[in-house]
Design a protein around this motif. Sequence first.
Motif, PDB file in Angstrom:
ATOM      1  N   ALA A  90       0.846  -1.191   0.000  1.00 53.17           N
ATOM      2  CA  ALA A  90       0.000   0.000   0.000  1.00 53.17           C
ATOM      3  C   ALA A  90       0.887   1.249   0.000  1.00 53.17           C
ATOM      4  N   TRP A  91       0.315   2.374  -0.409  1.00 53.12           N
ATOM      5  CA  TRP A  91       1.021   3.647  -0.335  1.00 53.12           C
ATOM      6  C   TRP A  91       0.989   4.164   1.092  1.00 53.12           C
ATOM      7  N   VAL A  92       2.118   4.728   1.535  1.00 56.41           N
ATOM      8  CA  VAL A  92       2.234   5.265   2.896  1.00 56.41           C
ATOM      9  C   VAL A  92       2.715   6.712   2.799  1.00 56.41           C
ATOM     10  N   SER A  93       1.978   7.635   3.432  1.00 55.96           N
ATOM     11  CA  SER A  93       2.428   9.029   3.462  1.00 55.96           C
ATOM     12  C   SER A  93       3.675   9.151   4.323  1.00 55.96           C
ATOM     13  N   PHE A  94       4.492  10.141   4.015  1.00 60.29           N
ATOM     14  CA  PHE A  94       5.737  10.344   4.756  1.00 60.29           C
ATOM     15  C   PHE A  94       5.490  10.327   6.254  1.00 60.29           C
ATOM     16  N   ASP A  95       6.278   9.503   6.937  1.00 60.88           N
ATOM     17  CA  ASP A  95       6.213   9.338   8.388  1.00 60.88           C
ATOM     18  C   ASP A  95       4.906   8.708   8.841  1.00 60.88           C
ATOM     19  N   ASP A  96       4.036   8.411   7.903  1.00 60.88           N
ATOM     20  CA  ASP A  96       2.751   7.766   8.184  1.00 60.88           C
ATOM     21  C   ASP A  96       1.891   8.587   9.139  1.00 60.88           C
ATOM     22  N   VAL A  97       2.276   9.839   9.361  1.00 59.33           N
ATOM     23  CA  VAL A  97       1.483  10.699  10.244  1.00 59.33           C
ATOM     24  C   VAL A  97       1.216  12.055   9.600  1.00 59.33           C
ATOM     25  N   ASN A  98       2.047  12.435   8.638  1.00 57.27           N
ATOM     26  CA  ASN A  98       1.896  13.744   8.017  1.00 57.27           C
ATOM     27  C   ASN A  98       0.808  13.656   6.948  1.00 57.27           C
ATOM     28  N   PRO A  99      -0.287  14.369   7.095  1.00 54.33           N
ATOM     29  CA  PRO A  99      -1.371  14.249   6.108  1.00 54.33           C
ATOM     30  C   PRO A  99      -0.975  14.805   4.746  1.00 54.33           C
ATOM     31  N   GLU A 100      -1.767  14.449   3.760  1.00 52.77           N
ATOM     32  CA  GLU A 100      -1.450  14.834   2.383  1.00 52.77           C
ATOM     33  C   GLU A 100      -1.425  16.348   2.202  1.00 52.77           C
ATOM     34  N   THR A 101      -2.162  17.057   3.031  1.00 50.60           N
ATOM     35  CA  THR A 101      -2.233  18.513   2.884  1.00 50.60           C
ATOM     36  C   THR A 101      -1.117  19.239   3.628  1.00 50.60           C
ATOM     37  N   ALA A 102      -0.268  18.507   4.381  1.00 43.79           N
ATOM     38  CA  ALA A 102       0.790  19.152   5.161  1.00 43.79           C
ATOM     39  C   ALA A 102       2.108  19.125   4.403  1.00 43.79           C
ATOM     40  N   THR A 103       2.972  20.114   4.687  1.00 42.37           N
ATOM     41  CA  THR A 103       4.263  20.211   4.011  1.00 42.37           C
ATOM     42  C   THR A 103       5.251  19.199   4.577  1.00 42.37           C
ATOM     43  N   ASP A 104       5.826  18.379   3.689  1.00 38.83           N
ATOM     44  CA  ASP A 104       6.882  17.455   4.101  1.00 38.83           C
ATOM     45  C   ASP A 104       8.250  18.117   3.960  1.00 38.83           C
ATOM     46  N   PHE A 105       8.484  18.815   2.854  1.00 33.12           N
ATOM     47  CA  PHE A 105       9.735  19.543   2.687  1.00 33.12           C
ATOM     48  C   PHE A 105       9.505  20.720   1.751  1.00 33.12           C
ATOM     49  N   LYS A 106      10.427  21.671   1.835  1.00 34.63           N
ATOM     50  CA  LYS A 106      10.342  22.877   1.013  1.00 34.63           C
ATOM     51  C   LYS A 106      11.661  23.071   0.296  1.00 34.63           C
ATOM     52  N   ILE A 107      11.585  23.438  -0.955  1.00 37.28           N
ATOM     53  CA  ILE A 107      12.770  23.825  -1.706  1.00 37.28           C
ATOM     54  C   ILE A 107      12.848  25.345  -1.672  1.00 37.28           C
TER      55      ILE A 107
END
Length: 450
Positions: free
Chosen positions: A180-197
């Motif tokens: 299955a697909w797992v969001s980063f850290d499995d806690v950060n929702p799809e609408t939250a920022t994981d990283f910024k360039i």
Amino acid sequence: MSFSAANKVTFTSAVDATVFTSWSDTAISTQVPTGAVTGNVVVTSDTNYTSNGVNFTLASAVPNNPTSLDQFKDVGLTQAIAIGGSASSTPIYLKMTMQAALSGGMLYPQVEYKAIGTPFVCTDVAVCASDALEGTGSAGPGPTPGSVSIPPNPSAETGEVYHWQARVKHTKNAVDYYSAWVSFDDVNPETATDFKIDIIAPVISGTSSGTPGTNSASITWSTSGEISTTRIEYDTAGTFTGGYDCAGTSECTALTDTSPMINSPHTVALSNLSSGTTYHYRVRSKDAAGNESIDPSTGDYTFPTATENHPAKTTVAVIFNDPLQVTTATTTYFTVHVPELSPTVQSAYIEVVGLVSGGFSGTITVQANSAASRAYTVSTAASTPTLYRFVYPISSPGTETNLNLNDVAPCSNSVVPGTPPGCNKVVLTPSTGSINVLSAKIITTYSYTP
């Protein structure tokens, strides 16, 4: 013998094996067919002979969901990016741990990343070839690390924020199986920022050295829009040739960027400077992504420290060196000579050294001129003479009634200015008995006009 309608191995759900490896009187070796599930397995021989069903548990080739998702700035995976953190360059390296229950085959890391506001496309076990990026495979079953490098291309004006998800592909016997697909850290929702360039350095403005003192200065500047570090390079030559680590300069603060990141204003207090000297400086601020601005970008700023117009000096004068035996209030006159013009006394102390014996226990009170008096406790055992030393501060020494300089009028504590016995006096008074005073001297610190 080969598999046929009369000789076959049938798995639960009436799925027959199609790949035959070996068949003997006691054992059959075959590849588990696609579509087989856990349940009974039946062997048919020569059509008319059917074995009892034997329970068979199917080990799934579907890999486990990825774990330990993380994100890094470097290919060596040592510079981690915190959740919501920034990087100043690409590619970004996304890492996970892969594992499958079934041994053999190859495990491949796959990721999908999107700018915030753009939903993920890959949502199930489909191949999703258009959006899933795949890294180098590792032999199963794991656990084994996997990573994928991604090349975000943010706007040069605004930068971009991203989120990402990951899964594992297990390729076994030329068949692909997906977790299955797992969001980063499995806690950060799809609408939250994981990283910024972030490729934009802080904008520095309002750099100022204020009003420097004789040996200090306060450098201030502002950065707009984001937090950043506070550093300054300064010297008396302006030879700023160093790079990011301040190498090649004679002086630099916060060499390792340990200063906390702040918004504005930035302030650096410089001390131990030389008076009457021109200093060159430039300021530096670096944001969380590592983008740094230097102001000015070429050359440097300068500031002069103030010239010391009132140097200071400390002088020591002997009040008496001949021992005194004090039984009652005893007055000694003295003069403090200061040759410089317009002296201003900053501090003055009288040091008294003496000897007590015969079991003396009491106080000796000291008073200079009209200054406040102070009592000091001294004592000794009957058979043990004891040296004592105390320092008496003259209160308000800049007033003539408390300390006269050079025996000038009005000479409040004597009779005739400029003639013995001097315009200053010190009175020593024991509380009881007799006390020996060996010497006394006055230490005076004053500023003057050169």
